[in-house]
Design an enzyme around this catalytic site. Structure first.
Site, PDB file in Angstrom:
ATOM      1  N   ARG A 127       5.540 -12.946   9.471  1.00 19.93           N
ATOM      2  CA  ARG A 127       6.234 -11.720   9.103  1.00 19.93           C
ATOM      3  C   ARG A 127       7.570 -11.653   9.825  1.00 19.93           C
ATOM      4  NH1 ARG A 127       2.555  -7.826   9.220  1.00 19.93           N
ATOM      5  NH2 ARG A 127       3.938  -6.072   9.479  1.00 19.93           N
ATOM      6  N   LYS A 155       4.331   0.793   9.711  1.00 22.02           N
ATOM      7  CA  LYS A 155       4.531   2.022   8.943  1.00 22.02           C
ATOM      8  C   LYS A 155       3.974   3.233   9.689  1.00 22.02           C
ATOM      9  CE  LYS A 155       2.982   0.168   5.073  1.00 22.02           C
ATOM     10  NZ  LYS A 155       2.538  -0.027   3.688  1.00 22.02           N
ATOM     11  N   GLU A 177       0.879  -1.158   0.000  1.00 22.77           N
ATOM     12  CA  GLU A 177       0.000   0.000   0.000  1.00 22.77           C
ATOM     13  C   GLU A 177       0.925   1.219   0.000  1.00 22.77           C
ATOM     14  OE1 GLU A 177      -2.780   0.077   3.291  1.00 22.77           O
ATOM     15  OE2 GLU A 177      -3.360   2.115   2.719  1.00 22.77           O
TER      16      GLU A 177
HETATM   17  P1  ATP Z   1       1.348  -1.828   8.165  1.00 20.89           P
HETATM   18  O1  ATP Z   1       2.658  -1.421   8.754  1.00 20.89           O
HETATM   19  O2  ATP Z   1       0.437  -0.667   7.993  1.00 20.89           O
HETATM   20  O3  ATP Z   1       0.740  -3.043   8.775  1.00 20.89           O
HETATM   21  P2  ATP Z   1       2.231  -3.399   5.965  1.00 20.89           P
HETATM   22  O4  ATP Z   1       3.649  -3.386   6.358  1.00 20.89           O
HETATM   23  O5  ATP Z   1       1.403  -4.604   6.090  1.00 20.89           O
HETATM   24  O6  ATP Z   1       1.529  -2.198   6.656  1.00 20.89           O
HETATM   25  P3  ATP Z   1       1.744  -3.353   3.114  1.00 20.89           P
HETATM   26  O7  ATP Z   1       2.049  -2.254   2.186  1.00 20.89           O
HETATM   27  O8  ATP Z   1       0.342  -3.824   3.177  1.00 20.89           O
HETATM   28  O9  ATP Z   1       2.190  -2.828   4.495  1.00 20.89           O
HETATM   29  O10 ATP Z   1       2.725  -4.565   2.875  1.00 20.89           O
HETATM   30  C1  ATP Z   1       2.972  -5.101   1.614  1.00 20.89           C
HETATM   31  C2  ATP Z   1       3.339  -6.545   1.742  1.00 20.89           C
HETATM   32  O11 ATP Z   1       4.458  -6.716   2.574  1.00 20.89           O
HETATM   33  C3  ATP Z   1       2.212  -7.348   2.344  1.00 20.89           C
HETATM   34  O12 ATP Z   1       2.025  -8.515   1.561  1.00 20.89           O
HETATM   35  C4  ATP Z   1       2.688  -7.687   3.718  1.00 20.89           C
HETATM   36  O13 ATP Z   1       2.178  -8.912   4.117  1.00 20.89           O
HETATM   37  C5  ATP Z   1       4.207  -7.705   3.541  1.00 20.89           C
HETATM   38  N1  ATP Z   1       4.871  -7.350   4.799  1.00 20.89           N
HETATM   39  C6  ATP Z   1       4.670  -6.250   5.539  1.00 20.89           C
HETATM   40  N2  ATP Z   1       5.409  -6.283   6.657  1.00 20.89           N
HETATM   41  C7  ATP Z   1       6.120  -7.431   6.625  1.00 20.89           C
HETATM   42  C8  ATP Z   1       7.065  -8.048   7.509  1.00 20.89           C
HETATM   43  N3  ATP Z   1       7.445  -7.478   8.654  1.00 20.89           N
HETATM   44  N4  ATP Z   1       7.589  -9.232   7.141  1.00 20.89           N
HETATM   45  C9  ATP Z   1       7.232  -9.802   5.982  1.00 20.89           C
HETATM   46  N5  ATP Z   1       6.351  -9.287   5.121  1.00 20.89           N
HETATM   47  C10 ATP Z   1       5.781  -8.113   5.425  1.00 20.89           C
END
Ligand code: ATP
Ligand code: MG
Length: 572
Positions: free
Chosen positions: A275, A285, A49
């Site tokens: 994650r 974020k 996003e």
């Molecule tokens: P927020 O911090 O708002 O929860 P987000 O990090 O999930 O946001 P996105 O832009 O939705 O942000 O993430 C894009 C992709 O990265 C998604 O498929 C998410 O699952 C993956 N992702 C985000 N954080 C991690 C992490 N710490 N480890 C592995 N994958 C991640």
């Protein structure tokens, strides 16, 4: 202590294993390919996003998705899930593209935006209404929440749940036409208000939002929710394996429900992995944005940030981040990776590729009294003993040099093998020197040393092979160039920054130390932003890409030479 070739304990992945089936997701993909599912096709995507910068956790997802596409001869898309006009910006889109590219993932010509599908999603919403599977609801946001029930109690139906189809169609069209202010109506799926999974209790599909969108401008005043967008976007793109993090496991039944109830061209399947969590690091974020907005860091690319642009500015390499990801592996259960593994990965790469140079961060002047005044010798130094292809450079030596303040002690303990009155040490690549006299100022501080050198020890050995324990780096005073050096430490002073009073209370006040007047060997005069070096006996550094200028160089410490943390903790 960890030598560069010993990864820290607790490493789960074994980099020597063949990549193809080394984790449960790759095993699923391999099984699907063997069984000929999806016609043997493999197609993955990374779906950020655009509401912030990418961080090291995103790198895990990128390497997983891109890696799978590559290993199985498949395709990889980059898609922006841009359904929130108020928090999303073009700045983020551009930064994310640059970061994904830098990490080495190639989406070729497949760059997409969920907003490209707004027309289709709208048509699919109408399709649900027509089939009695969605309705326009007049409850406010708070009422929707109150009606939803709890995990232990079923929800109550919205008073509009049985609104006639024609009426919902009419209202939905008028929502789109901009007849109503924000918050007056929503479109909801008609599933089951008593479903044990709260996500299935008539979830929201569309809301009214008179907001400008970074791509569609003012074309829309209703926007689909992420949940109504994500899976369908995968369906539109022909994504075979929708890989996401564990928190979306509860969304899967809902995504499957949409796929079953909509005329989608393809049926993606979702798989969830754990994650990345890292000690001393936060990854939300929203929280990273707070650090930036409230000035706790200098920006998204502050070298203390876990963002990709922060790590890049700090001196991390894509190779090191990839190696880190290979090491941590992909699992189904949440865990927290030790930060020292990330440091090990960069150290390991820089050890192979970073040229060695001499730099004195906290200088102390040494006058070699028996060295001819005005004489300058040029000493040939090997750039990197770890790199067989490495060249050499010339470093000037003269009567006055700088050494590191810490490398001298007047009252030295027995185990101190550096310089102390009456003891001989080796100057790297040069001569042995002996300390004869210590010069102090009125406050009793050491300001200069008077030493003598042994001309027979040029190159760092003596004809009688006498034993010398200490080797110091040095820089010729007359030839030194000045630089600013920024030493970084963890941004938080707790391994789990959210503990206690929360991440802002756990900021490490000593996370940045700025040293000015550092003295570097003259070969560094032409160092370019982004260049990486090992300052001998000190750490790995890289020229700052934002603040460094020719003649006013700024260096960031990327990582120390050794895992000082493991040492301190094991001694603890
Ligand atoms: P927020 O911090 O708002 O929860 P987000 O990090 O999930 O946001 P996105 O832009 O939705 O942000 O993430 C894009 C992709 O990265 C998604 O498929 C998410 O699952 C993956 N992702 C985000 N954080 C991690 C992490 N710490 N480890 C592995 N994958 C991640
Ligand atoms: Mg998210």
């Amino acid at each position: 202590m960890n030598r560069p070739d010993d990864p820290p304990l607790g490493t789960s992945g074994d980099a020597a294993e063949p990549l193809k089936e080394r984790d449960f997701i790759r095993q699923i993909v391999a099984d699907d390919v063997r069984a000929g599912r999806n016609g043997g096709r493999v197609h993955t995507r990374f779906p950020p996003e655009p509401n912030g910068y990418l961080h090291i956790g995103h790198a895990k997802s990128i390497h997983l998705n891109y890696g799978i596409a590559q290993e199985f001869g498949g395709k990889f898309n980059l898609r922006f899930d841009d359904t929130n006009p108020e928090t999303e910006e073009t700045e983020y889109v551009e930064a994310i593209k640059a970061d994904v590219r830098w990490l080495g993932a190639d989406w070729e010509d497949r760059l997409f935006y969920a907003s490209d599908y707004f027309d289709t999603l709208y048509a699919w919403a109408v399709h649900l209404i027509e089939n009695g599977k969605a309705y326009v609801c007049s409850l406010s946001e708070d009422e929707v929440r109150a009606y939803r029930g709890t995990v232990t109690e079923p929800g109550r139906p919205s008073p509009n749940r049985d609104r006639p189809i024609a009426e919902s169609l009419d209202l939905f069209a008028r929502m789109k036409a901009g007849e109503f202010p924000d918050g007056t109506y929503t479109l909801r799926a008609r599933i089951d208000m008593a479903h044990p999974n709260m996500k299935m209790r008539d979830p929201l599909l569309y809301r009214i939002k008179h907001a400008h969108h970074h791509r569609t401008g003012d074309a829309w005043c209703i926007y689909p929710f992420y949940d109504f967008t994500h899976g369908q976007s995968d369906a539109i793109e022909g994504i075979t394996h929708s890989i996401c993090t564990l928190e979306f496991e509860v969304n899967r039944p809902l995504y499957d429900w949409f796929i079953e109830n909509l005329p989608v061209p393809h049926e993606p399947h979702q798989y969830e992995f754990a994650r990345l969590n890292l000690t001393y690091t936060i990854m939300s974020k929203r929280k990273l944005l707070r650090l930036v907005r409230e000035g706790h860091v200098t920006g998204w690319d502050d070298p203390r940030m876990p963002t990709i642009c922060g790590l890049r500015r700090r001196g991390y390499t894509p190779e090191a981040i990839r190696e880190f990801n290979n090491r941590i592996g992909v699992a189904k259960a949440d865990s927290t990776v030790d930060y020292s593994l990330l440091e090990w990965s960069i150290r390991e790469h820089l050890n192979r590729v970073a040229p060695r140079v001499m730099a004195v961060l906290r200088p102390l002047r040494v006058v070699i009294t028996n060295y001819p005044e005005g004489q300058v010798e040029s000493i040939e130094c090997l750039d990197n003993p770890e790199d067989p292809a490495s060249g050499t450079r010339q470093v000037p030596f003269s009567r006055e040099i700088y050494i590191e303040r810490d490398d001298f002690r007047e009252d030295a303990p027995a185990k101190f093998f550096r310089l102390t009155p009456g003891r001989e040490v080796r100057l790297k690549h040069a001569y042995y020197i002996n300390c004869d006299q210590v010069i102090k100022n009125d406050r009793g501080e050491v300001v200069e040393l008077r030493c003598t050198y042994d001309p027979a020890t040029r190159g760092g050995d003596s004809p009688d092979h006498r034993k010398i324990k200490g080797t110091l780096h040095w820089v010729s005073c007359a030839h030194a160039i000045d630089a600013e050096v920024r030493l970084y430490d963890h941004l938080f002073n707790r391994p789990l920054p959210e503990e206690g009073d929360g991440f802002l209370a756990n900021l490490n006040p000593g996370s940045l130390e700025v040293l000015t007047g550092c003295k570097l060997e003259p070969s560094l005069a032409g160092a370019q932003p982004g260049d990486r070096f090992q300052f001998l006996r000190n750490a790995y550094f890289c020229v700052d890409t934002r603040d460094s200028r020719p003649g006013a160089l700024v260096f960031n410490r990327t990582v120390t030479l050794k895992d000082t943390w493991a040492k301190i903790e094991s001694k603890g």
